[in-house]
Design a protein around this motif. Structure first.
Motif, mmCIF file in Angstrom:
data_model
loop_
_atom_site.group_PDB
_atom_site.id
_atom_site.type_symbol
_atom_site.label_atom_id
_atom_site.label_comp_id
_atom_site.label_asym_id
_atom_site.label_seq_id
_atom_site.Cartn_x
_atom_site.Cartn_y
_atom_site.Cartn_z
ATOM 1 N N VAL A 1 -3.112 9.671 13.415
ATOM 2 C CA VAL A 1 -2.328 9.848 12.198
ATOM 3 C C VAL A 1 -1.033 9.042 12.311
ATOM 4 O O VAL A 1 -0.253 9.263 13.231
ATOM 5 C CB VAL A 1 -2.000 11.331 11.934
ATOM 6 N N VAL A 2 -0.818 8.107 11.390
ATOM 7 C CA VAL A 2 0.400 7.276 11.421
ATOM 8 C C VAL A 2 1.321 7.593 10.247
ATOM 9 O O VAL A 2 2.491 7.224 10.260
ATOM 10 C CB VAL A 2 0.050 5.770 11.429
ATOM 11 N N VAL A 3 0.794 8.279 9.237
ATOM 12 C CA VAL A 3 1.595 8.729 8.093
ATOM 13 C C VAL A 3 1.151 10.133 7.733
ATOM 14 O O VAL A 3 -0.045 10.392 7.618
ATOM 15 C CB VAL A 3 1.427 7.807 6.856
ATOM 16 N N ASP A 4 2.093 11.022 7.569
ATOM 17 C CA ASP A 4 1.803 12.378 7.082
ATOM 18 C C ASP A 4 3.060 12.883 6.403
ATOM 19 O O ASP A 4 3.948 13.447 7.035
ATOM 20 C CB ASP A 4 1.405 13.287 8.251
ATOM 21 N N LEU A 5 3.148 12.630 5.095
ATOM 22 C CA LEU A 5 4.366 12.921 4.348
ATOM 23 C C LEU A 5 4.041 13.627 3.030
ATOM 24 O O LEU A 5 3.002 13.359 2.424
ATOM 25 C CB LEU A 5 5.120 11.623 4.015
ATOM 26 N N LEU B 1 0.820 -1.207 0.000
ATOM 27 C CA LEU B 1 0.000 0.000 0.000
ATOM 28 C C LEU B 1 0.858 1.261 0.000
ATOM 29 O O LEU B 1 0.498 2.275 -0.593
ATOM 30 C CB LEU B 1 -0.934 0.003 1.214
ATOM 31 N N THR B 2 2.009 1.222 0.660
ATOM 32 C CA THR B 2 2.872 2.396 0.723
ATOM 33 C C THR B 2 3.266 2.841 -0.684
ATOM 34 O O THR B 2 3.105 4.002 -1.060
ATOM 35 C CB THR B 2 4.140 2.097 1.542
ATOM 36 N N SER B 3 3.780 1.916 -1.474
ATOM 37 C CA SER B 3 4.216 2.244 -2.826
ATOM 38 C C SER B 3 3.041 2.648 -3.704
ATOM 39 O O SER B 3 3.080 3.687 -4.369
ATOM 40 C CB SER B 3 4.942 1.045 -3.443
ATOM 41 N N SER B 4 1.973 1.860 -3.698
ATOM 42 C CA SER B 4 0.856 2.125 -4.605
ATOM 43 C C SER B 4 0.167 3.450 -4.288
ATOM 44 O O SER B 4 -0.236 4.178 -5.195
ATOM 45 C CB SER B 4 -0.163 0.976 -4.551
ATOM 46 N N SER B 5 0.035 3.785 -3.009
ATOM 47 C CA SER B 5 -0.647 5.030 -2.651
ATOM 48 C C SER B 5 0.163 6.253 -3.046
ATOM 49 O O SER B 5 -0.365 7.226 -3.600
ATOM 50 C CB SER B 5 -0.957 5.050 -1.153
ATOM 51 N N ARG C 1 0.208 16.049 0.127
ATOM 52 C CA ARG C 1 0.576 15.194 1.259
ATOM 53 C C ARG C 1 -0.289 13.935 1.271
ATOM 54 O O ARG C 1 -1.465 13.960 0.892
ATOM 55 C CB ARG C 1 0.414 15.935 2.593
ATOM 56 N N VAL C 2 0.320 12.857 1.725
ATOM 57 C CA VAL C 2 -0.411 11.608 1.936
ATOM 58 C C VAL C 2 -0.554 11.406 3.441
ATOM 59 O O VAL C 2 0.438 11.334 4.160
ATOM 60 C CB VAL C 2 0.333 10.416 1.312
#
Length: 256
Positions: free
Chosen positions: A249-253, A163-167, A240-241
């Protein structure tokens, strides 16, 4: 590719250590290259045959450096209508996870291919994906049907890094941001941590983008093929994703 292509045939390149490698020179825990070669050929043939996609050509390369880490390069030839060759996700569109459920198999699968192998490599078994060619065949047919019905505006496979790469690839191509709720991802194991959901390389999964008014029609197509189709987020303005788990929030990049 684009909004989805119909696979026609496969090609592959196998890299093994020499098949006449003496057994008494094998490092601890390493299978003999002849056994590896037979297993790889059988596996590729089995998956492709069950999906009805022939492997039409390829190559085999032998070198002693592949003894502990054989490599398989796979390619596919597909057909796609010219008007379906591009994707255009826009803010407000919905992100849908389709196909099989997400499990813990395949975590660090891509990084394992570049790792150093030793006596403890057996402990890295979870990095191996558990393939299910029948589910992949259903996913293929369902995706093509959704494409033909105009229900897809973007698609990415959940391959290496899941999911990290595809998103992030989706966000980059859309020149927009994403907001995803990891709790909405269909799983086959309980209490998966955020990093496991983000990095799982479980096979037979795709990330689709569709317009809000087409979500139900998209779900109906995948339900017909006995597959999951869960809306897990939205395309948003910005770059931002953001991903949430348990409301946190676990990812905010930034996409870059």
């Amino acid at each position: 590719t684009g909004m989805g292509a119909k696979p026609v045939c496969n090609t592959d390149v196998f890299c093994f250590a020499p098949p006449d490698t003496p057994h008494d020179t094998l490092p601890a825990g390493v299978l003999h290259p002849k056994r590896v070669m037979n297993g790889v050929v059988s596996g590729v043939r089995d998956y492709g045959n069950r999906m009805g996609i022939p492997t039409v050509n390829g190559a085999v390369y032998f070198d002693p450096r592949y003894l502990g880490n054989p490599l398989v390069y796979c390619g596919n030839v597909g057909l796609i209508p010219v008007d379906k060759a591009f994707k255009e996700a826009l803010p407000g569109d919905c992100i849908v996870a389709v196909g099989g459920r997400t499990g813990r198999d395949g975590i660090h699968g891509a990084t394992m291919a570049s790792a150093e192998f030793d006596d403890a490599s057996e402990e890295k078994r979870p990095t191996v994906q558990v393939g299910d060619p029948f589910t992949e065949k259903l996913l293929l047919e369902a995706t093509l049907e959704a494409m033909q019905k105009g229900l897809i505006v973007g698609i990415q496979d959940m391959g290496a890094a899941g999911l990290t790469s595809s998103s992030f690839e989706m966000a980059y191509r859309a020149k927009s941001g994403l907001e995803i709720d990891l709790d909405k991802i269909p799983t086959r194991e309980p209490e998966m941590a955020a990093f496991e959901l983000l990095l799982s390389e479980s096979q037979e999964r795709m990330l689709l983008v569709t317009q809000p008014e087409k979500v139900e029609a998209l779900k109906a197509v995948f339900e017909k093929w006995d597959l999951h189709a869960e809306e897990i987020g939205k395309v948003v303005s910005g770059n931002r994703v953001k991903m949430l788990k348990g409301g946190q929030v676990v990812v905010d990049l930034p996409v870059e």
